[in-house]
Design an enzyme around this catalytic site. Structure first.
Site, mmCIF file in Angstrom:
data_model
loop_
_atom_site.group_PDB
_atom_site.id
_atom_site.type_symbol
_atom_site.label_atom_id
_atom_site.label_comp_id
_atom_site.label_asym_id
_atom_site.label_seq_id
_atom_site.Cartn_x
_atom_site.Cartn_y
_atom_site.Cartn_z
ATOM 1 C CE LYS A 75 -3.817 -1.813 2.702
ATOM 2 N NZ LYS A 75 -4.843 -2.289 1.356
ATOM 3 C CD GLU B 79 -5.023 5.618 3.620
ATOM 4 O OE1 GLU B 79 -6.083 5.420 3.688
ATOM 5 O OE2 GLU B 79 -4.153 4.665 2.874
ATOM 6 C CG HIS C 296 -13.309 -4.075 5.242
ATOM 7 N ND1 HIS C 296 -13.803 -2.765 5.055
ATOM 8 C CD2 HIS C 296 -12.814 -4.157 6.430
ATOM 9 C CE1 HIS C 296 -13.252 -2.009 6.140
ATOM 10 N NE2 HIS C 296 -12.618 -3.002 6.893
ATOM 11 N NE ARG D 209 -7.891 -9.527 -7.217
ATOM 12 C CZ ARG D 209 -8.862 -8.864 -6.791
ATOM 13 N NH1 ARG D 209 -9.831 -9.198 -7.645
ATOM 14 N NH2 ARG D 209 -8.834 -8.230 -5.666
HETATM 15 P P1 ADP Z 1 -7.722 -3.818 2.138
HETATM 16 O O1 ADP Z 1 -6.661 -3.877 1.223
HETATM 17 O O2 ADP Z 1 -7.327 -4.480 3.500
HETATM 18 O O3 ADP Z 1 -9.044 -4.409 1.872
HETATM 19 P P2 ADP Z 1 -8.219 -1.116 1.487
HETATM 20 O O4 ADP Z 1 -7.160 0.097 1.714
HETATM 21 O O5 ADP Z 1 -8.727 -1.602 0.443
HETATM 22 O O6 ADP Z 1 -7.718 -2.463 2.543
HETATM 23 O O7 ADP Z 1 -9.355 -0.500 2.460
HETATM 24 C C1 ADP Z 1 -10.357 -1.562 3.003
HETATM 25 C C2 ADP Z 1 -11.682 -0.886 3.160
HETATM 26 O O8 ADP Z 1 -11.612 0.193 4.177
HETATM 27 C C3 ADP Z 1 -11.984 0.268 1.972
HETATM 28 O O9 ADP Z 1 -12.880 -0.643 0.873
HETATM 29 C C4 ADP Z 1 -12.924 1.363 2.518
HETATM 30 O O10 ADP Z 1 -14.128 0.780 2.925
HETATM 31 C C5 ADP Z 1 -12.250 1.309 3.783
HETATM 32 N N1 ADP Z 1 -11.170 2.459 3.841
HETATM 33 C C6 ADP Z 1 -10.031 2.323 3.706
HETATM 34 N N2 ADP Z 1 -9.135 3.625 3.767
HETATM 35 C C7 ADP Z 1 -10.013 4.529 4.208
HETATM 36 C C8 ADP Z 1 -10.146 5.949 4.803
HETATM 37 N N3 ADP Z 1 -8.983 6.258 4.728
HETATM 38 N N4 ADP Z 1 -10.948 6.331 5.331
HETATM 39 C C9 ADP Z 1 -12.293 5.616 5.373
HETATM 40 N N5 ADP Z 1 -12.353 4.436 4.985
HETATM 41 C C10 ADP Z 1 -11.490 3.711 4.322
#
Ligand code: ADP
Length: 508
Positions: free
Chosen positions: A115, A199, A234, A291
């Site tokens: 990430k 973040e 999620h 993918r």
């Molecule tokens: P992972 O790869 O573990 O699934 P992500 O970065 O895709 O992690 O984040 C998973 C979910 O968490 C996202 O789809 C969103 O719903 C929520 N999310 C991620 N980052 C944020 C953020 N900065 N603020 C609010 N919600 C977030």
């Protein structure tokens, strides 16, 4: 490219096999002992056994899969999604074995694999990311200093993260130290890497993602967005294209950002850039999925582009014929039909599918890996099938999905069908007023809505049975309708449906 080994199972394996057949390519399935009689094994031109049911001994055994490809003379491997699809080492091993990898270069998987690396790359190419850091946190004191700078709430995230693991929302300074510690511990356990960064936590965003296609000759296009905000823990449950929150201008801006991110990573093949879309219209790049995705059909239905065929054609060296990004036509929606009991905390359900009625009619697509007689076990993902519809407008797509879900019958195990029906009937969903927390907020009322409906159904059955008894006794129709179930929605059932319902074979 003449023969493609499909290193996956279930609906996506079947999806790839179908694309192969349409392109005149031979297909090879691989399977575990639990899948010896699965649909993908029956449909492929050839099939090779991998090993016992656990994924670690079958679908995750890259060495056995490459050996299988060589033994049958396959010249390409399509990984589908999940399993080995985003493992850099596997993409590399396939290439080193002299086979074609139907996916992005290993280097592009690596560039998007962490990430923090992906964030750094995005920032360098003018792709907006959620405000925050890219360096791992040293300790709680540093975390406190950064959190104060961005303002609470913040989100701690594992650099190596996936599946929501190693992620913690922190709403106030007093929670910071303990949240950091637990995020690091979880990240270490899940990924063997305890790097955690910060973040800003965005309140009430939507999950909107952009599909891209890139060929090996430098052309990269965006195929519009998918709205995937209906999530539980999620996990996406319902997806649609386009998004009710995206207009042509925003689509263009997000598409251009996704193409910049893909080009920066040296991307080739089909990929998806995930964004958070804040209520104020600002969008932030989250990550790139290197993918094909589960929800790809909604993009196919609104663009007319066969993404899986293009994955194969790009891997074979073809050029994309599209010169510009493609805009959506009409509306598509997908419901993931899983073997889970929504009324019981989404408890997984197992068993044999005893009866299956597949919805049909205009604008309905059914992508499944199961049929009558299929055994559903706990070894693999609970997704049985995807029900996808297309219609000219969102309202018509919802009505069509409701009709198709109503036609769908799966007997032998619990499924998420009822749950999806309730979502289609939900007034907020119908207005498109959804964000990534919507489902969790709404779940109780959605699942709770089941009881009254069942009472209505029971009343309908009672009315139907009364009507049938009276018909047999040659009492004129209508005289029977004076009972308590008179207002039931469907008293005029066929004898077959009545028999099925009275034996509990069909629930609606
Ligand atoms: P992972 O790869 O573990 O699934 P992500 O970065 O895709 O992690 O984040 C998973 C979910 O968490 C996202 O789809 C969103 O719903 C929520 N999310 C991620 N980052 C944020 C953020 N900065 N603020 C609010 N919600 C977030």
């Amino acid at each position: 490219m003449k023969k493609v080994l499909v290193a996956n199972r279930g609906e996506i394996a079947l999806r790839v096999i179908r694309a192969c057949r349409e392109l005149g390519l031979q297909s090879v399935a691989v399977y575990s002992d639990a899948d010896a009689r699965a649909s993908h094994v029956r449909e492929a031109d050839e099939a090779v056994r991998l090993g016992p049911p656990p994924s670690s001994e079958s679908y995750l055994r890259g060495d056995l899969i490459i050996e299988a490809a060589k033994s049958v003379g396959a010249d390409a491997i399509h990984p589908g999604y999940g399993f080995l699809s985003e493992r850099e080492w596997f993409a590399r091993a396939v290439r080193d074995a002299g086979l074609i990898w139907v996916g992005p270069p290993a280097e592009a998987i690596a560039a998007m694999g962490s990430k923090t690396a992906a964030r750094t790359l995005a920032v360098a190419h003018d792709v907006p990311v959620v405000p925050g850091t890219t360096e791992p946190l040293r300790d709680a004191a540093e975390a406190a200093e950064i959190a104060a700078r961005f303002g609470y709430p913040i989100l701690l995230k594992a650099a190596a993260g996936g599946g929501g693991k190693g992620m913690r929302v922190v709403r106030e300074p007093s929670q910071l130290a303990s949240s950091l510690e637990s995020a690091q511990r979880e990240a270490k356990n899940a990924f063997g890497d305890d790097a955690v960064y910060v973040e800003k936590y965005i309140e009430g965003p939507r999950h909107v993602e952009i599909q891209v296609l890139a060929d090996a000759h430098g052309r990269c296009i965006a195929l519009g967005e998918r709205e995937c905000s209906v999530q539980r823990r999620h996990q996406k449950m319902i997806e649609e294209a386009p998004s009710p929150a995206v207009n042509a201008e925003l689509r263009k801006a997000m598409g251009a950002a996704a193409v910049r991110a893909a080009k920066a990573a040296g991307y080739v093949n089909a990929g998806t850039c995930e964004f958070l879309l804040a209520p104020d219209g600002q969008f932030y790049f989250l990550e790139m999925n290197t993918r094909i995705q589960v929800e790809h059909p909604v993009t196919e239905l609104v663009t007319g582009v066969d993404l899986v065929q293009w994955q194969l054609r790009i891997a074979a060296g073809e050029r994309l014929p599209f010169t510009a990004s493609i805009d959506p036509r009409g509306w598509a929606m997908e419901c993931r039909i899983t073997s889970e009991d929504a009324s019981n905390g989404f408890l997984p359900s197992t068993g044999r599918i005893q009866y299956l009625r597949i919805p049909g009619g205009p604008g309905v697509r059914w992508d499944a890996g199961v049929g009558i007689g299929s055994e559903v076990s706990l070894f693999y993902d609970p997704m049985l099938a995807k029900l996808i519809v297309w219609a000219p407008t969102r309202a018509e797509a919802i009505a069509r999905m409701h009709r198709a879900l109503d036609e769908l019958t799966i007997d032998g195990l619990e499924t998420s069908r009822e749950f999806h029906l309730r979502v289609m009937e939900d007034e907020e969903f119908q207005r498109g007023a959804i964000d990534i927390q919507w489902l969790e907020r709404r779940l109780d009322s959605l699942v709770g809505a089941r009881a009254p409906r069942e009472q209505v159904e029971a009343a309908a059955i009672a009315a139907a049975l009364l009507a049938e008894r009276d018909r047999m006794q040659r009492v004129p129709r209508g005289a029977a309708a004076a009972g308590p179930g008179a207002a039931g929605p469907r008293p005029e059932l066929s004898p077959w449906a009545r028999a099925a319902r009275s034996q509990g074979l069909r629930d609606a």
